[in-house]
Design an enzyme around this catalytic site. Structure first.
Site, PDB file in Angstrom:
ATOM      1  N   ARG A 257       0.806  -1.168  -0.188  1.00 17.26           N
ATOM      2  CA  ARG A 257       0.035  -0.143  -0.071  1.00 17.26           C
ATOM      3  C   ARG A 257       0.788   1.248  -0.150  1.00 17.26           C
ATOM      4  NH1 ARG A 257      -4.610  -1.741   4.545  1.00 17.26           N
ATOM      5  NH2 ARG A 257      -5.169  -3.765   3.599  1.00 17.26           N
ATOM      6  N   ARG A 272       2.363   0.743  10.598  1.00 18.37           N
ATOM      7  CA  ARG A 272       2.165   1.233   9.196  1.00 18.37           C
ATOM      8  C   ARG A 272       3.104   1.117   8.232  1.00 18.37           C
ATOM      9  NH1 ARG A 272      -2.768   3.669   8.423  1.00 18.37           N
ATOM     10  NH2 ARG A 272      -2.950   4.317  10.748  1.00 18.37           N
ATOM     11  N   GLU A 344      -6.010  -1.392  15.937  1.00 19.76           N
ATOM     12  CA  GLU A 344      -6.718  -2.245  14.799  1.00 19.76           C
ATOM     13  C   GLU A 344      -5.560  -3.407  14.590  1.00 19.76           C
ATOM     14  OE1 GLU A 344      -8.156  -2.577  10.215  1.00 19.76           O
ATOM     15  OE2 GLU A 344      -8.112  -0.358  11.232  1.00 19.76           O
ATOM     16  N   SER A 347     -10.227  -6.576  10.528  1.00 11.87           N
ATOM     17  CA  SER A 347     -11.336  -6.024  10.077  1.00 11.87           C
ATOM     18  C   SER A 347     -12.094  -7.115   9.423  1.00 11.87           C
ATOM     19  CB  SER A 347     -11.374  -4.733   9.031  1.00 11.87           C
ATOM     20  OG  SER A 347     -10.894  -3.773   9.761  1.00 11.87           O
ATOM     21  N   ARG A 385       1.279  -6.682  12.584  1.00 10.69           N
ATOM     22  CA  ARG A 385       0.720  -6.229  13.909  1.00 10.69           C
ATOM     23  C   ARG A 385       0.487  -7.135  15.132  1.00 10.69           C
ATOM     24  NH1 ARG A 385      -3.307  -1.195  12.559  1.00 10.69           N
ATOM     25  NH2 ARG A 385      -1.880  -0.173  10.855  1.00 10.69           N
TER      26      ARG A 385
END
Length: 411
Positions: A257, A272, A344, A347, A385
């Site tokens: 990303r 990130r 987070e 999801s 994570r």
């Protein structure tokens, strides 16, 4: 994409839901005007076609055949011109519709941003420490698990090299996650990390998130941002049987990303990154199966965190924080001691028939008619994570990291 007929027939009601998802009012006004204009131009086309059909049949018995022939010829030109007008409007409508997000479910709470998400429950209790805790990046550098300097040297910022036990722990997590998901009935698939633009359109990454994607120059290929993209599209342009559904799949992949718009956020550590690893859950099912499948996938990801002894919470996303393709999403947030808050890590989303309409994934229903499937996806889990969470929650006073019991045979 949205069901355009449903949108046209219930425009005001659906427009209100889309506004809650931050769709620009000017775009909705443009859509409304297009619907009105298209309806008018289609009516005119049908009028020309009706004239052609009626008088073509009467041509053989007409008294003034030459005059009628001339009228039919002129009318045929009108049909051709009007057909082009209608086609142009339909294409424009289609292009705008591709940039319109999914409609939020009625159960999704109204809210403007992440601050208005609703906590559903907490699972397990965060650990307490009798010493000063360290952040994962400090632990990782001290243990020689994380090498940020060399990651930047060979790539750029937001890249990191995993080394020694850090790399081993990451690999152990991937293997454990896959085995855990397979034990829950999810079939393992291995897919390409490069996909074509049609695949990106199928799950909604294009055109909306083009700036977040890495594209291969001079080729119609993109690096995936999640394995949801290729796994869901395995069945694009196919008609499945009811007996095949539900399809339950799990997949490991690297993810890429650009992180456009994230400047200044999580600049330290590996929370990130431009490249990260993830184990994904994907399901393709009948519409009447999707709510149960949503709960099954959510429980699978939550139970995985619990098996690692990681405290976490379930968070229902509000309308303003809901993803583009999702009708409903519950985030799982894991406890990070250094930040003294939940972050987070997964999801789980039900996209209903939104992606299926774009990717043309259907099944034969009880009446033998083709019907759109529902698609769901969820992280199970983001590997980096999870590594961060283990490092911080299992740190010891001397700076070493205990390995969770569930991972020891993999490590």
């Amino acid at each position: 994409m949205l069901d355009l007929k449903l949108l046209q027939n219930n425009f005001d009601e659906i427009a209100q839901k889309l506004k809650a998802k931050k769709v620009d009012e000017n775009l909705l006004k443009e859509l409304s005007d297009l619907f009105i204009n298209l309806k008018k131009e289609k009516a005119l086309l049908e009028e020309f076609q009706a004239f052609q059909n009626k008088f073509s049949k009467e041509l053989a018995t007409a008294q003034d055949k030459e005059s009628l022939k001339a009228q039919l010829s002129q009318n045929k030109e009108k049909i051709n011109t009007q057909s082009k007008i209608v086609s142009t409007l339909e294409e424009k409508l289609e292009q705008i519709a591709l940039a319109i997000p999914n409609i939020p479910d009625d159960c999704v709470p109204f809210g403007g941003d992440e601050d208005e998400n609703i906590e559903l429950k907490k699972v397990l209790t965060p650990p307490s420490f009798d010493f000063e805790i360290k952040e994962h990046h400090d632990l990782g550098e001290k243990l020689n698990w994380l090498d940020f300097t060399r990651g930047v040297k060979i790539s750029q910022s937001r890249f990191c090299v995993l080394k020694n036990e850090g790399a081993l722990l990451s690999r152990a997590l991937v293997n454990y996650m896959i085995d855990f998901n397979r034990s829950r009935g999810f079939e393992l698939v291995n897919v390409p990390f490069l996909v074509n633009s049609a695949t990106m359109y199928g799950t909604g990454q294009l055109p909306k998130f083009k700036d977040d994607m890495y594209k291969v120059e001079n080729d119609d290929l993109y690096l995936i941002s999640t394995s949801e993209i290729p796994v869901t599209n395995l069945y694009s342009n196919e008609i499945l049987t009811q007996e095949e559904l539900p399809l339950k799949m799990t997949c490991y992949s690297a993810c890429f990303r650009q992180e456009a718009g994230s400047a200044g956020r999580d600049t330290r550590g590996i929370i990130r990154q431009h490249q990260f690893e993830k184990v994904e859950l994907v399901s393709i099912c009948k519409p009447d199966q999707s709510e149960l499948m949503f709960e099954e996938m959510l429980n699978c990801a939550s139970d995985l965190l619990s098996s690692l002894g990681l405290a976490h919470r379930h968070l229902m996303l509000c309308t303003g924080d809901l993803g583009f393709s999702a009708a409903k999403t519950v985030d799982l947030e894991v406890w990070l001691p250094s930040q003294n808050k939940y972050r987070e890590i997964s999801s789980v989303s039900n996209c209903k028939d939104f992606q299926a309409r774009r990717a043309k994934i259907r099944f034969k229903n009880d009446k033998g008619k083709n019907e759109l499937v529902h698609t769901l996806n969820g992280s199970s889990l983001a590997v980096g994570r999870t590594l961060v969470a283990i490092m911080e929650n299992y740190q010891e006073k001397d700076g070493n990291i205990r390995i969770p019991d569930a991972l020891r045979k993999y490590f």
